[in-house]
Scaffold this motif. Structure first.
Motif, PDB file in Angstrom:
ATOM      1  N   THR A 137       0.855  -1.174   0.000  1.00 46.57           N
ATOM      2  CA  THR A 137       0.000   0.000   0.000  1.00 46.57           C
ATOM      3  C   THR A 137       0.898   1.233   0.000  1.00 46.57           C
ATOM      4  OG1 THR A 137      -1.824   1.130   1.144  1.00 46.57           O
ATOM      5  CG2 THR A 137      -0.160   0.053   2.526  1.00 46.57           C
ATOM      6  N   THR A 138       0.321   2.417   0.139  1.00 45.37           N
ATOM      7  CA  THR A 138       1.093   3.655   0.161  1.00 45.37           C
ATOM      8  C   THR A 138       0.619   4.532   1.302  1.00 45.37           C
ATOM      9  OG1 THR A 138      -0.447   4.716  -1.386  1.00 45.37           O
ATOM     10  CG2 THR A 138       1.508   3.641  -2.324  1.00 45.37           C
ATOM     11  N   SER A 139       1.510   5.396   1.782  1.00 44.10           N
ATOM     12  CA  SER A 139       1.146   6.364   2.804  1.00 44.10           C
ATOM     13  C   SER A 139       0.544   7.592   2.128  1.00 44.10           C
ATOM     14  CB  SER A 139       2.384   6.758   3.613  1.00 44.10           C
ATOM     15  OG  SER A 139       3.262   7.530   2.801  1.00 44.10           O
ATOM     16  N   SER A 140       0.129   8.558   2.946  1.00 43.41           N
ATOM     17  CA  SER A 140      -0.454   9.785   2.381  1.00 43.41           C
ATOM     18  C   SER A 140       0.574  10.604   1.616  1.00 43.41           C
ATOM     19  CB  SER A 140      -1.050  10.629   3.515  1.00 43.41           C
ATOM     20  OG  SER A 140      -0.048  10.968   4.454  1.00 43.41           O
ATOM     21  N   ARG A 141       1.860  10.290   1.832  1.00 49.94           N
ATOM     22  CA  ARG A 141       2.920  10.997   1.111  1.00 49.94           C
ATOM     23  C   ARG A 141       3.446  10.167  -0.060  1.00 49.94           C
ATOM     24  NH1 ARG A 141       6.462  13.419   6.211  1.00 49.94           N
ATOM     25  NH2 ARG A 141       4.707  14.477   7.242  1.00 49.94           N
ATOM     26  N   ASN A 142       2.661   9.154  -0.435  1.00 49.25           N
ATOM     27  CA  ASN A 142       2.982   8.286  -1.575  1.00 49.25           C
ATOM     28  C   ASN A 142       4.244   7.445  -1.355  1.00 49.25           C
ATOM     29  OD1 ASN A 142       0.759   9.028  -3.182  1.00 49.25           O
ATOM     30  ND2 ASN A 142       1.830  10.881  -3.856  1.00 49.25           N
ATOM     31  N   SER A 143       4.578   7.203  -0.082  1.00 50.59           N
ATOM     32  CA  SER A 143       5.687   6.306   0.220  1.00 50.59           C
ATOM     33  C   SER A 143       5.194   4.868   0.140  1.00 50.59           C
ATOM     34  CB  SER A 143       6.240   6.589   1.626  1.00 50.59           C
ATOM     35  OG  SER A 143       6.714   7.909   1.717  1.00 50.59           O
ATOM     36  N   LYS A 144       6.029   3.998  -0.428  1.00 47.17           N
ATOM     37  CA  LYS A 144       5.649   2.601  -0.519  1.00 47.17           C
ATOM     38  C   LYS A 144       5.719   1.953   0.862  1.00 47.17           C
ATOM     39  CE  LYS A 144       7.039   1.862  -5.330  1.00 47.17           C
ATOM     40  NZ  LYS A 144       7.876   1.041  -6.258  1.00 47.17           N
ATOM     41  N   MET A 145       4.635   1.272   1.242  1.00 43.25           N
ATOM     42  CA  MET A 145       4.545   0.635   2.550  1.00 43.25           C
ATOM     43  C   MET A 145       4.123  -0.819   2.385  1.00 43.25           C
ATOM     44  SD  MET A 145       5.281   3.285   4.448  1.00 43.25           S
ATOM     45  CE  MET A 145       4.841   2.798   6.108  1.00 43.25           C
ATOM     46  N   ARG A 146       4.399  -1.600   3.397  1.00 39.68           N
ATOM     47  CA  ARG A 146       3.993  -3.004   3.448  1.00 39.68           C
ATOM     48  C   ARG A 146       3.108  -3.192   4.669  1.00 39.68           C
ATOM     49  NH1 ARG A 146       3.526  -7.340   0.011  1.00 39.68           N
ATOM     50  NH2 ARG A 146       4.234  -9.294   0.939  1.00 39.68           N
ATOM     51  N   GLU A 147       1.878  -3.625   4.445  1.00 35.54           N
ATOM     52  CA  GLU A 147       0.948  -3.862   5.550  1.00 35.54           C
ATOM     53  C   GLU A 147       1.031  -5.324   5.986  1.00 35.54           C
ATOM     54  OE1 GLU A 147      -3.528  -2.527   6.182  1.00 35.54           O
ATOM     55  OE2 GLU A 147      -3.399  -4.359   4.984  1.00 35.54           O
ATOM     56  N   ALA A 148       1.191  -5.528   7.268  1.00 36.03           N
ATOM     57  CA  ALA A 148       1.235  -6.874   7.843  1.00 36.03           C
ATOM     58  C   ALA A 148       0.073  -7.033   8.812  1.00 36.03           C
ATOM     59  CB  ALA A 148       2.558  -7.117   8.563  1.00 36.03           C
ATOM     60  N   THR A 149      -0.695  -8.097   8.637  1.00 36.41           N
ATOM     61  CA  THR A 149      -1.783  -8.434   9.547  1.00 36.41           C
ATOM     62  C   THR A 149      -1.514  -9.818  10.119  1.00 36.41           C
ATOM     63  OG1 THR A 149      -3.335  -7.159   8.192  1.00 36.41           O
ATOM     64  CG2 THR A 149      -4.280  -8.685   9.796  1.00 36.41           C
ATOM     65  N   LEU A 150      -1.611  -9.920  11.427  1.00 32.26           N
ATOM     66  CA  LEU A 150      -1.239 -11.159  12.099  1.00 32.26           C
ATOM     67  C   LEU A 150      -2.319 -11.545  13.107  1.00 32.26           C
ATOM     68  CD1 LEU A 150       2.215 -12.217  13.324  1.00 32.26           C
ATOM     69  CD2 LEU A 150       0.387 -12.115  15.010  1.00 32.26           C
ATOM     70  N   LEU A 151      -2.800 -12.775  13.008  1.00 36.20           N
ATOM     71  CA  LEU A 151      -3.756 -13.325  13.960  1.00 36.20           C
ATOM     72  C   LEU A 151      -3.037 -14.372  14.797  1.00 36.20           C
ATOM     73  CD1 LEU A 151      -6.751 -13.410  14.901  1.00 36.20           C
ATOM     74  CD2 LEU A 151      -7.090 -15.277  13.263  1.00 36.20           C
ATOM     75  N   THR A 152      -2.974 -14.159  16.103  1.00 32.94           N
ATOM     76  CA  THR A 152      -2.206 -15.020  16.999  1.00 32.94           C
ATOM     77  C   THR A 152      -3.127 -15.751  17.966  1.00 32.94           C
ATOM     78  OG1 THR A 152      -0.379 -13.429  16.911  1.00 32.94           O
ATOM     79  CG2 THR A 152      -0.285 -15.099  18.633  1.00 32.94           C
ATOM     80  N   THR A 153      -2.847 -17.029  18.189  1.00 27.05           N
ATOM     81  CA  THR A 153      -3.539 -17.822  19.202  1.00 27.05           C
ATOM     82  C   THR A 153      -2.614 -17.963  20.400  1.00 27.05           C
ATOM     83  OG1 THR A 153      -4.721 -19.063  17.493  1.00 27.05           O
ATOM     84  CG2 THR A 153      -4.684 -20.010  19.702  1.00 27.05           C
ATOM     85  N   TRP A 154      -3.142 -17.661  21.593  1.00 30.97           N
ATOM     86  CA  TRP A 154      -2.338 -17.625  22.806  1.00 30.97           C
ATOM     87  C   TRP A 154      -2.787 -18.693  23.798  1.00 30.97           C
ATOM     88  CZ3 TRP A 154       1.574 -14.096  22.578  1.00 30.97           C
ATOM     89  CH2 TRP A 154       1.422 -13.010  21.704  1.00 30.97           C
ATOM     90  N   GLN A 155      -1.829 -19.177  24.561  1.00 34.77           N
ATOM     91  CA  GLN A 155      -2.104 -20.073  25.687  1.00 34.77           C
ATOM     92  C   GLN A 155      -1.620 -19.389  26.959  1.00 34.77           C
ATOM     93  OE1 GLN A 155       0.151 -23.720  25.799  1.00 34.77           O
ATOM     94  NE2 GLN A 155      -1.291 -24.733  27.146  1.00 34.77           N
ATOM     95  N   ILE A 156      -2.526 -19.225  27.933  1.00 31.53           N
ATOM     96  CA  ILE A 156      -2.182 -18.663  29.230  1.00 31.53           C
ATOM     97  C   ILE A 156      -2.183 -19.802  30.240  1.00 31.53           C
ATOM     98  CG2 ILE A 156      -2.853 -17.045  31.043  1.00 31.53           C
ATOM     99  CD1 ILE A 156      -4.031 -15.240  28.948  1.00 31.53           C
ATOM    100  N   MET A 157      -0.999 -20.126  30.760  1.00 32.92           N
ATOM    101  CA  MET A 157      -0.831 -21.274  31.654  1.00 32.92           C
ATOM    102  C   MET A 157      -0.589 -20.796  33.080  1.00 32.92           C
ATOM    103  SD  MET A 157       1.997 -24.358  31.429  1.00 32.92           S
ATOM    104  CE  MET A 157       1.323 -24.923  29.838  1.00 32.92           C
ATOM    105  N   GLY A 158      -1.204 -21.469  34.027  1.00 34.26           N
ATOM    106  CA  GLY A 158      -1.074 -21.109  35.428  1.00 34.26           C
ATOM    107  C   GLY A 158       0.029 -21.869  36.138  1.00 34.26           C
ATOM    108  N   PRO A 159       0.239 -21.615  37.433  1.00 39.83           N
ATOM    109  CA  PRO A 159       1.328 -22.241  38.184  1.00 39.83           C
ATOM    110  C   PRO A 159       1.175 -23.743  38.349  1.00 39.83           C
ATOM    111  CG  PRO A 159      -0.125 -21.042  39.662  1.00 39.83           C
ATOM    112  CD  PRO A 159      -0.537 -20.685  38.275  1.00 39.83           C
ATOM    113  N   MET A 160      -0.049 -24.261  38.216  1.00 42.63           N
ATOM    114  CA  MET A 160      -0.282 -25.699  38.379  1.00 42.63           C
ATOM    115  C   MET A 160      -0.211 -26.447  37.050  1.00 42.63           C
ATOM    116  SD  MET A 160      -3.437 -25.491  41.123  1.00 42.63           S
ATOM    117  CE  MET A 160      -3.546 -27.282  41.252  1.00 42.63           C
ATOM    118  N   GLY A 161       0.032 -25.724  35.936  1.00 47.32           N
ATOM    119  CA  GLY A 161       0.115 -26.357  34.629  1.00 47.32           C
ATOM    120  C   GLY A 161      -1.181 -26.373  33.857  1.00 47.32           C
TER     121      GLY A 161
END
Length: 268
Positions: free
Chosen positions: A124-148
């Motif tokens: 894509t481009t910025s408002s100043r016509n600079s070439k840009m690269r858009e990255a979209t990332l969907l992450t799956t997370w695991q939240i583990m407690g002290p007991m496992g």
């Protein structure tokens, strides 16, 4: 323990060098496939033992410790006419999230792991016509407690624009920030603008038919279908009706869900 010189002489004479043993290791590594030995926290005062409680109680205690994170980070810009730098807005960056949650998660024995990531990119481009690269990332997370034990898997998304090779790293940081602040329900009182702000120029927006074609393509993975649903929600296009592969009208939301269930076995 043999010295480095002695081991070099043994190797030069065709002898098997005597292995060096590091005194810094508290135990020898177990053979592959065997569990690691138990680690007694009580014998190591530098690593205090968290209270052994279920993960949802430990996470609640983390939230209780964090409570509030202010928008202390600043996005600055330079005035084109005067050259002076001014603060355009305040925000909470990923460092603010880590500084707040890092000590609290250690205290209560919480570990957070990224177990899956789905990425997509476009030019894509910025408002100043600079070439840009858009990255979209969907992450799956695991939240583990002290007991496992763990909370149900959670998802968060991050998006960034970058002119170099840092787009993915920025998107990962934003996804982690979203997880910590949203799952922790940490208030500020104000809506948060984007930390890495780049004004977008004119860029072609994907059409409903374009999304339709990608959804019905059998090569589109279930992970990509999840990400398409996220993109359609942000673009407010879920309700748009298109002709599906059978020629019948169907909303993009229903079309994507049906194909996702078919490819994951959820519809059987």
């Amino acid at each position: 323990m043999t010295s480095l010189t002695e081991r070099a002489e043994q190797a030069a004479n065709g002898e098997q060098p005597t292995p060096a043993v590091s005194k810094a290791l508290p135990y020898a590594a177990p053979p592959a496939g065997q569990p690691l030995p138990e680690f007694n926290f009580e014998e190591n005062p530098d690593y205090p033992t968290p209270e052994m409680v279920p993960v949802h109680i430990a996470w609640l205690r983390v939230r209780h410790d964090v409570r509030f994170v202010a928008k202390s980070d600043q996005h600055k810009e330079k005035n084109r006419d005067t050259g002076q730098t001014y603060v355009k807005y305040n925000f909470r960056g990923v460092e603010s999230a880590l500084n707040a949650f890092g000590p609290a998660t250690l205290r209560h024995g919480i570990s957070i792991f990224a177990v899956d990531m789905t990425t997509s990119y476009r030019d894509t481009t910025s408002s100043r016509n600079s070439k840009m690269r858009e990255a979209t990332l969907l992450t799956t997370w695991q939240i583990m407690g002290p007991m496992g034990d763990s909370l149900p898997l959670l998802k968060s998304a991050g998006e960034s624009l970058d002119s170099g090779d840092k787009g993915t790293a920025k998107a990962q940081s934003l996804a982690l920030r979203a997880l910590l602040f949203n799952t922790g329900m940490i208030p500020t009182g104000d809506p948060e603008p984007e930390a890495d702000h780049v004004e977008r120029g004119e860029a072609p927006q994907r059409t409903a038919l374009d999304y339709r074609d990608e959804i019905i393509n059998p090569k589109t993975s279930p992970g990509r279908l999840e990400q398409i649903s996220y993109e359609l929600r942000n673009a407010r296009m879920l309700h748009i009706k298109v002709a599906n592969e059978n020629g019948d009208e169907e909303t993009l939301d229903a079309l994507g869900m049906r194909h996702y269930q078919e490819r994951t076995g959820g519809g059987q």
